[in-house]
Design an enzyme around this catalytic site. Structure first.
Site, short mmCIF file in Angstrom:
data_model
loop_
_atom_site.label_atom_id
_atom_site.label_comp_id
_atom_site.label_asym_id
_atom_site.label_seq_id
_atom_site.Cartn_x
_atom_site.Cartn_y
_atom_site.Cartn_z
CB THR A 50 -0.92 0.00 1.23
OG1 THR A 50 -1.71 -1.18 1.19
CG2 THR A 50 -1.82 1.22 1.24
N GLY A 69 2.62 -2.82 8.54
CA GLY A 69 2.96 -3.06 9.94
C GLY A 69 4.41 -3.46 10.08
CD GLU A 123 -5.38 -9.56 3.01
OE1 GLU A 123 -5.76 -10.02 1.92
OE2 GLU A 123 -4.18 -9.40 3.31
#
Lengths: 671, 671
Positions: free
Chosen positions: A154, A193, A434
């Site tokens: 992303t 993350g 997702e």
């Protein structure tokens, strides 16, 4: 939160001794809680293993969550890293392996408060996409955590639509390197993350350019931090260190060679979407139901038999000032109010319904995997449609459910100490990652439209969509409210709605196109209805699967009976709260809808009796709930009181000396 | 949040220069934004005053909110106190008074991040309930903030149901004191803002006992902290210091004397419920709409004309690996997708609808107040029913709206930097305080049932309920989709549903009672449907009032036209999303519902053109939005990038030395 004692409560800690209001709920269970727990786990042996893992983790102080609600973001991060690192030792001590039966219970036992969650995705990507050389070099290091991996897909400007990613990877034939670059602010990698603080390596997705030609999105292994001192690697140096050629199969002269089966990768990602449902979505809803239900039999408010005045009075303070109270008569448990039952019990039914949906999807995926091993990819479109649709439907339904549970606990539910706000924050995220839910539902809708067209043309369609061919124009045959407790009746109603929404939207789409509207505009003008069709499809399958599961259940121990009630509640709540879809073409009449409402409300009173045993069967420990409202002993107020004392907000604040004192002493002017 | 730059973005800060994608939206406004802003403010002069207040506060660094999202709870508390204290100086400097025209804008300008919010409630209680002596003693001190007041009503074990409060106040004739006591943990005062840390005095609600007889809930003034050093006063000392006899009118011998008009107090509390709607509920929704709408014309995703593959492809990374990208063609603004319009625009319409509802309620209350001054209390039941119902309906509707806006912004909406999570947290609380929503709706329902019975018996009923007498059994007369843009058509549809739900529930209630069910049980068994009836009543009034407001609007400047569109959207969205209620008795046919859907979807495309001007008209400054996504200039990505750098999470964490280093260097065993 603020609290005041005008005098120290005499009562000492009663934690551990079960609140009689909760204890009495357990004495009247209509089924064996232990048997139901084993059913949910997939067998008593699984329950035993799960409990052993939970016990091993919760008895280890390093994994404590005691002060979690008072931690800053940095403190939470530090704790997550501490736990992730300690977990490696723990697994070694306990002899747990990634392929062992214990592994899948570790995450649940840690309640997800652990770092390096993308490390496995990193490893899987390398394993699936890396060259033998890369696998040989990186996987052993990653396995021993000598490096920590992340997954950088992303960007600030692009999420779900990956074709739009702006990061570029330009192949330099002179240096035989790929130069990765984020040419604009919006191209910056965002969200992954662990990458911001922990990871040493990551898989970066970028547009591959060779000799000025774009070959689209490719993954590149990039080292981002020094393995020695964890310092951030400067951009270009990173690139030089990697050998992405081995993933991208670009020959030294720049010749681009494709490789790997797109379909297998495709399948892998669809599987990920399913795998998150259990831990990230169902567990939070089950926890929220446990907390809200236990609290609702401990919390008492007003009288069911109040004497007219109480109901007629406004909920205002001053108006009650001079009214005589009559506290002799006991107040009612809030779960005895129909409105509270109507908030909580449908969420409980949904938790069970989607647990069984998840089993169904897992089974389908295992089947699909076996087919793929035989190089048969026929199941992929159906698996993609189901995983996309159910990811969206289940995350949305469960997120709404957690919020309802939170609000149903009033002010105390709103407090962090209830555990509910953190569950909500966690589950809300699942609606976003997702794949954005609306886009996923449109994927499912496209599958449905294709299947409907094929079915109409008499062509074969995947099993889960064959019903689209069976366009019936019958009316609902129910004669009385009891008929609506028959699965045949409500399953057919759901099926009818799914078919109607798909066929009517397909018709609208065709009309628009025939009237000269461009295909993509026509599609856009139908998307609101396409989303409805996709939801109806998933809802139909969830209801059908729940009913079929109940059919197969052992009749002993009262399990089948209570599950049948929950299945009925799940189905009728869906009809009651979405009645327009069923009434639209008069498949269901208004009179029949009144029967549905009546049966639905009756079920609430029936299931309410087993509400506490039904949440007990989820078998969450107090530590995993980490809720002052939801603990097994139901000592709600004592626990709130004791936990609140741990809050840093109950220490003297510097604000007094700095601001309050000058104000109160009227020396502000001297400020 | 985690971010990575593989190379420093070349682009410098462009903050301030408006993003062309946002600028273009403003060039095509169909109406005068400034005129609409003045309409919302209640006149251009009000707009001028509001902007002056906002300017004065935002230009003062003490009121800065810059680091708000990175503060701990204690830091936020300290800032709130700092602002509350500084506000006293500011008001003095600016010559603002509590009765001045500026006062009502101060709270909005501070976005509520200020302490001592209960101080005014404390002062009002003293003024309304205190003796002349108490007023003379406490009000001047409170006005100068020489003491800080709070309001201690809610206990750990009781909220909405005040009769259940367990704190006792026993009158001791010997010492002529009231001994206040919280005999159990559940009796502890809980939640009252400021009391835990700031307040020196509070109004404590307790059950009054004299000579062993309970006289019900009474308020007592209690000093809880020293005015000298802010130390907590020990329980009994507090009591001795107060003179509550002067509130409670208990004679030295213990004779209890009632005083004060219950009805006026009652009216006061109902007014409070209305007063919170604007600042606590509408403002957060309007801010969320502003943020999400501006972001949705800056954010671009995928192509409307994508070529089949994009839509057919799963939203998975790996499946896209080998696909050629075609980035030459520009991606679409996400607000151009029908599904995004369907998420945001109904929330925008609701914000306007409820703004006008709020005006209507305020007007009704002013009228009611004038009547009460004439000792005419006839309007009270209606005012109570409306304030209860609308408090519940508006808080629930707006809370859902803020959540939809948050989710419609995807991952960036989920980030604190969007400003949306804090707006959600704020508005969610409004569903809980000032009366739990379900209980409030049941208050309204009881009023409706009474009115329906009265109307059926030909007795007079309050104006807002007279329609209940007009039970029509007609069908909806709409012939085509344009008919549903006629207010007469949809207002009557809403009225019909409200009447049907009230009358059918009244009938069920009577049947149950006639069949021998006890009154309170019968009531409980009808509550789910009673809540539906109450919501339908409020929704009908909101739609009717919006349509009437549009009628009265000046036709110039295009205001009436756009407001008519929003009114239509509000009405049709309500029918579309709650179609079952309208289809149930075939008042509306399936074919007519298709017309509704068609007109509703058409409206989305119409209003979308004015979406940005419509949120601009709310006239929020960037500082008050405090959102990286919603600023006026639309420089979303640059702002996210710059703000993220302020986050403490982007500093090196001790976790590396403590945990990561030993792991990466494989020296864990030495730990």
């Amino acid at each position: 939160m603020a609290l005041l004692e005008t005098s120290k409560p005499s009562q000492g800690s009663v934690l551990g001794s079960v609140n009689p209001d909760l204890a009495s709920e357990r004495q009247t269970a209509s089924f064996s809680v232990e048997t139901l727990t084993a059913l949910l786990d997939g067998g008593a042996e699984q329950t035993r293993i799960r409990r052993a893992v939970v016990e091993a983790i919760e008895s280890d102080p390093v994994f404590s969550r005691e002060y979690q609600y008072f931690q800053t973001q940095n403190e939470r991060y530090e704790a997550a890293v501490r736990k992730a690192v300690h977990l490696q030792k723990k697994m070694h001590e306990m002899g747990w392996t990634e392929n062992g039966p214990e592994y899948k219970y570790i995450y649940r036992a840690l309640s997800g408060d652990v770092a390096f969650l993308l490390h496995r995705i990193f490893m899987r990507s390398i394993s699936v996409l890396g060259s033998d050389k890369q696998i040989a070099k990186l996987i052993p290091l990653a396995t021993q955590h000598r490096l920590i991996g992340s997954y950088a897909q992303t960007e600030l400007g692009h999420g779900t639509y990956l074709q739009g990613l702006e990061t570029t990877a330009v192949f330099d034939t002179a240096t035989q390197e790929f130069i990765l670059n984020t040419p604009k602010v919006s191209a910056m990698k965002w969200w992954p993350g662990d990458m911001g603080r922990s990871a040493t390596h990551t898989v970066v997705f970028a547009q591959l350019y060779i000799h000025g030609k774009c070959y689209g999105i490719h993954p590149f292994i990039v080292q981002i931090r020094s393995l020695q001192d964890h310092s951030l690697c400067p951009g270009r140096v990173i690139i030089a260190k990697t050998k992405p050629r081995e993933i991208a199969k670009v020959r030294p002269d720049g010749t681009y060679v494709r490789q790997g089966s797109q379909k297998i990768n495709y399948f892998t990602m669809t599987a990920v979407r399913i795998s998150l449902i259990s831990d990230e979505v169902l567990t939070p809803l089950m926890k929220a139901c446990t907390i809200a239900t236990r609290y609702s039999v401990v919390r008492r408010q007003s009288k069911l038999k109040p004497g007219k005045v109480t109901i007629a009075m406004p909920m205002s303070t001053l108006s009650l000032l001079h009214q005589l109270s009559s506290n002799r008569e006991e107040e009612a448990k809030i779960l005895d109010y129909q409105t509270q039952q109507e908030k909580l019990l449908p969420q409980l039914a949904a938790a069970y319904a989607f647990h069984f949906t998840n089993d169904y999807l897992q089974e389908l995926f295992n089947k699909g995997y076996r087919e793929i091993e035989k190089k048969n990819f026929d199941m992929l479109p159906e698996l993609h449609a189901l995983s996309s649709g159910f990811k969206a439907v289940i995350t949305q339904h469960c997120t709404a459910g957690v919020e309802i549970c939170l609000r149903a606990c009033g002010g105390h539910g709103y407090s962090l100490l209830s555990g509910l706000p953190s569950l909500y924050t966690k589950i809300l995220a699942s609606c976003i990652y997702e794949g954005e839910n609306t886009i996923l539902l449109l994927q499912t809708a496209r599958f449905l439209i294709k299947c409907f067209m094929a079915a109409s043309a008499g062509q074969p369609v995947p099993p889960s969509a064959t019903y689209l061919a069976a366009v019936k124009h019958r009316k609902c045959p129910a004669k009385n409210k009891l008929d609506f407790l028959s699965p045949d009746i409500y399953i057919e109603a759901y099926q009818h709605v799914a078919v109607r929404l798909t066929s009517s939207t397909a018709a609208k789409l065709q009309d628009l196109i025939q009237s000269g509207v461009k295909k993509h505009d026509a599609w856009n003008q139908c998307t609101v209805q396409l989303v409805q069709a996709a939801k109806a499809h998933c809802h139909y399958i969830a209801v059908k699967n729940f009913a079929e599961t109940v059919e197969k259940l052992e009749t002993k121990a009262g399990i089948q009976k209570i599950m049948k009630h929950l299945c009925d509640l799940f189905a009728l709540h869906g009809i009651f709260s979405n009645s327009g879809a069923f009434l639209h073409d008069a498949y269901t009449s208004g009179a029949q809808m009144d029967m549905v409402t009546s049966s639905y409300l009756d079920l609430l009173a029936v299931i309410r009796k087993d509400a506490v045993p039904l949440v007990d069967a989820f078998d969450f420990t107090d530590q995993s709930l980490n809720s002052a409202l939801g603990s097994y002993d139901g000592q709600v107020y004592q626990r709130l009181y004791e936990w609140a004392q741990k809050s840093p907000t109950n220490q003297m604040s510097p604000a007094y000396e700095k601001y309050l004192k000058p104000l109160l002493h009227n020396t502000l002017s001297k400020l």
